[in-house]
Design a protein around this motif. Structure first.
Motif, PDB file in Angstrom:
ATOM      1  N   SER A  85       0.804  -1.075  -0.067  1.00 15.95           N
ATOM      2  CA  SER A  85       0.147  -0.135   0.083  1.00 15.95           C
ATOM      3  C   SER A  85       0.800   1.299   0.158  1.00 15.95           C
ATOM      4  O   SER A  85       2.324   1.254   0.432  1.00 15.95           O
ATOM      5  CB  SER A  85      -0.822   0.001   1.064  1.00 15.95           C
ATOM      6  OG  SER A  85      -0.248   0.111   2.442  1.00 15.95           O
ATOM      7  N   SER A 126       0.515   3.616   2.154  1.00 18.15           N
ATOM      8  CA  SER A 126       0.768   4.040   3.533  1.00 18.15           C
ATOM      9  C   SER A 126       2.068   3.107   3.983  1.00 18.15           C
ATOM     10  O   SER A 126       2.777   3.879   4.581  1.00 18.15           O
ATOM     11  CB  SER A 126      -0.110   3.708   4.152  1.00 18.15           C
ATOM     12  OG  SER A 126      -0.714   2.294   4.458  1.00 18.15           O
ATOM     13  N   TYR A 127       2.321   2.203   3.505  1.00 18.02           N
ATOM     14  CA  TYR A 127       3.289   1.166   3.686  1.00 18.02           C
ATOM     15  C   TYR A 127       4.679   1.751   3.148  1.00 18.02           C
ATOM     16  O   TYR A 127       5.735   1.946   4.028  1.00 18.02           O
ATOM     17  CB  TYR A 127       3.418  -0.276   3.193  1.00 18.02           C
ATOM     18  CG  TYR A 127       4.660  -1.035   3.712  1.00 18.02           C
ATOM     19  CD1 TYR A 127       4.828  -1.605   4.574  1.00 18.02           C
ATOM     20  CD2 TYR A 127       5.682  -1.128   2.668  1.00 18.02           C
ATOM     21  CE1 TYR A 127       6.056  -2.456   4.998  1.00 18.02           C
ATOM     22  CE2 TYR A 127       6.829  -1.950   2.731  1.00 18.02           C
ATOM     23  CZ  TYR A 127       6.877  -2.543   4.091  1.00 18.02           C
ATOM     24  OH  TYR A 127       8.241  -3.346   4.107  1.00 18.02           O
ATOM     25  N   ASN A 153      -5.363  -8.408   1.292  1.00 18.87           N
ATOM     26  CA  ASN A 153      -5.963  -7.591   2.407  1.00 18.87           C
ATOM     27  C   ASN A 153      -4.848  -6.983   3.261  1.00 18.87           C
ATOM     28  O   ASN A 153      -5.094  -5.782   3.822  1.00 18.87           O
ATOM     29  CB  ASN A 153      -7.049  -8.279   3.113  1.00 18.87           C
ATOM     30  CG  ASN A 153      -8.268  -8.632   2.406  1.00 18.87           C
ATOM     31  OD1 ASN A 153      -8.504  -8.118   1.123  1.00 18.87           O
ATOM     32  ND2 ASN A 153      -8.922  -9.568   2.618  1.00 18.87           N
ATOM     33  N   ALA A 154      -4.100  -7.794   3.740  1.00 19.40           N
ATOM     34  CA  ALA A 154      -2.936  -7.319   4.536  1.00 19.40           C
ATOM     35  C   ALA A 154      -1.871  -6.287   3.911  1.00 19.40           C
ATOM     36  O   ALA A 154      -1.726  -5.360   4.448  1.00 19.40           O
ATOM     37  CB  ALA A 154      -1.740  -8.652   5.046  1.00 19.40           C
ATOM     38  N   ILE A 190      -2.989  -4.260   1.689  1.00 20.75           N
ATOM     39  CA  ILE A 190      -3.819  -3.145   1.397  1.00 20.75           C
ATOM     40  C   ILE A 190      -3.825  -2.469   2.589  1.00 20.75           C
ATOM     41  O   ILE A 190      -3.935  -0.982   2.842  1.00 20.75           O
ATOM     42  CB  ILE A 190      -5.294  -3.298   0.883  1.00 20.75           C
ATOM     43  CG1 ILE A 190      -5.305  -3.858  -0.498  1.00 20.75           C
ATOM     44  CG2 ILE A 190      -6.253  -2.118   1.153  1.00 20.75           C
ATOM     45  CD1 ILE A 190      -6.609  -4.464  -0.855  1.00 20.75           C
ATOM     46  N   SER A 191      -3.870  -2.977   4.008  1.00 20.48           N
ATOM     47  CA  SER A 191      -3.859  -2.249   5.112  1.00 20.48           C
ATOM     48  C   SER A 191      -2.454  -1.933   5.715  1.00 20.48           C
ATOM     49  O   SER A 191      -2.363  -1.387   6.821  1.00 20.48           O
ATOM     50  CB  SER A 191      -4.458  -3.301   6.295  1.00 20.48           C
ATOM     51  OG  SER A 191      -3.726  -4.461   6.408  1.00 20.48           O
TER      52      SER A 191
END
Length: 301
Positions: free
Chosen positions: A168, A170-171, A229-230, A232-233
């Protein structure tokens, strides 16, 4: 006189042990059976049967001819059955094995259309992430991704997918973006625990060299959707096929970690048992899949 009819009469006499029982089996008169066998012996110029008042048995040359004749008759029967089956509507239970991620995302949504087109077919789709033995486990076909290891199976290519390392925005803001393969050692990598190669990513360097990276990290899971999902988060970098991450990337939820790396392309295949005859239900489903995936892959999902 028809050669197959003569051969069938002779073989049935041998099978039944006499002309009377052979006539009952074939549904014709005893004299007709005798006439067919006599005609065969005359044409071949050899005595095929020893006839006594009590029993009928093949001669030595008759026994050799019987073995070949029975094979010819069996092949002829299979040929007729094949033509009949090819012209009949596909029907019956179709058991298929599909990797969980691909099955949920790309097979399940189109099953309804297939079943409405072929109402005589019912489907049992098994979703798992292990290699199944088609014949011994009773599957009619499977969908496999990547290099095909079992060369004895027949295969038809449906489409292709690519694999990329994604995370992501953000990561990357928090941990930085890796610039080369060696930088991955300093990042949090998300591990696919059912991967055949173990906790190792096989990556192609810009030079074409094959590199291996151990994927120790915060999360290990045997489901690709969970890894997506992980990612993306913001939990880490995942190495996933395009059929999983495509929508998330199009929406800006994930980005490619090292864009300059060559992209690995994997084939997606329908595989089924070998043989000269493909069951109509299998052929119908594979043809359907080929049509549905004609405009898919490797990056179009």
């Amino acid at each position: 006189m028809d050669r197959l009819t003569e051969m069938e009469a002779f073989a049935t006499v041998v099978d039944q042990g006499g002309f009377t029982d052979a006539a009952k089996k074939l549904g014709i008169s005893k004299s007709a059976v005798s006439k067919h066998v006599s005609s065969l012996e005359q044409r071949l110029g050899a005595r095929l049967l020893n006839r006594t008042t009590r029993r009928v048995s093949p001669t030595e040359i008759g026994l050799i001819f019987y073995d070949r004749a029975r094979k010819v008759l069996n092949d002829a029967g299979e040929a007729e059955a094949l033509v009949t089956a090819m012209q009949s509507a596909p029907s019956g239970l179709l058991r298929i094995s599909v990797a969980t991620d691909f099955g949920v995302n790309h097979i399940s949504p189109i099953l309804g259309e297939f079943l409405q087109t072929y109402p005589e077919i019912s489907i049992n789709m098994v979703l798992n992430n292990r290699f199944v033995e088609l014949i011994s486990e009773g599957f009619d076909m499977a969908i496999r991704i990547g290099e095909l290891e079992d060369s004895s199976l027949r295969a038809r290519k449906l489409t292709e997918t690519t694999k990329r390392m994604i995370a992501s925005p953000s990561y990357f803001q928090r941990y930085g973006r890796p610039m080369k393969i060696d930088d991955l050692n300093e990042h949090k990598l998300l591990h696919y625990s059912s991967q055949a190669s173990g906790s190792v990513w096989k990556i192609t360097a810009p030079s074409g060299e094959k590199r291996q990276v151990r994927t120790s990290g915060w999360l290990s899971v045997n489901d690709g959707q969970s890894l997506l999902n992980a990612a993306i988060s913001g939990l880490g970098i995942a190495y996933l096929p395009s059929y999983l991450y495509h929508d998330a990337m199009a929406k800006g939820l994930v980005e490619e970690a090292i864009p300059d790396l060559p992209r690995e392309t994997l084939g997606i295949y329908a595989v089924y048992p070998p043989g000269r005859f493909t069951q109509p239900k299998v052929r119908a489903f594979i043809d359907f899949l080929v049509e549905k995936f004609a405009d898919k892959g490797p990056d179009r999902w």
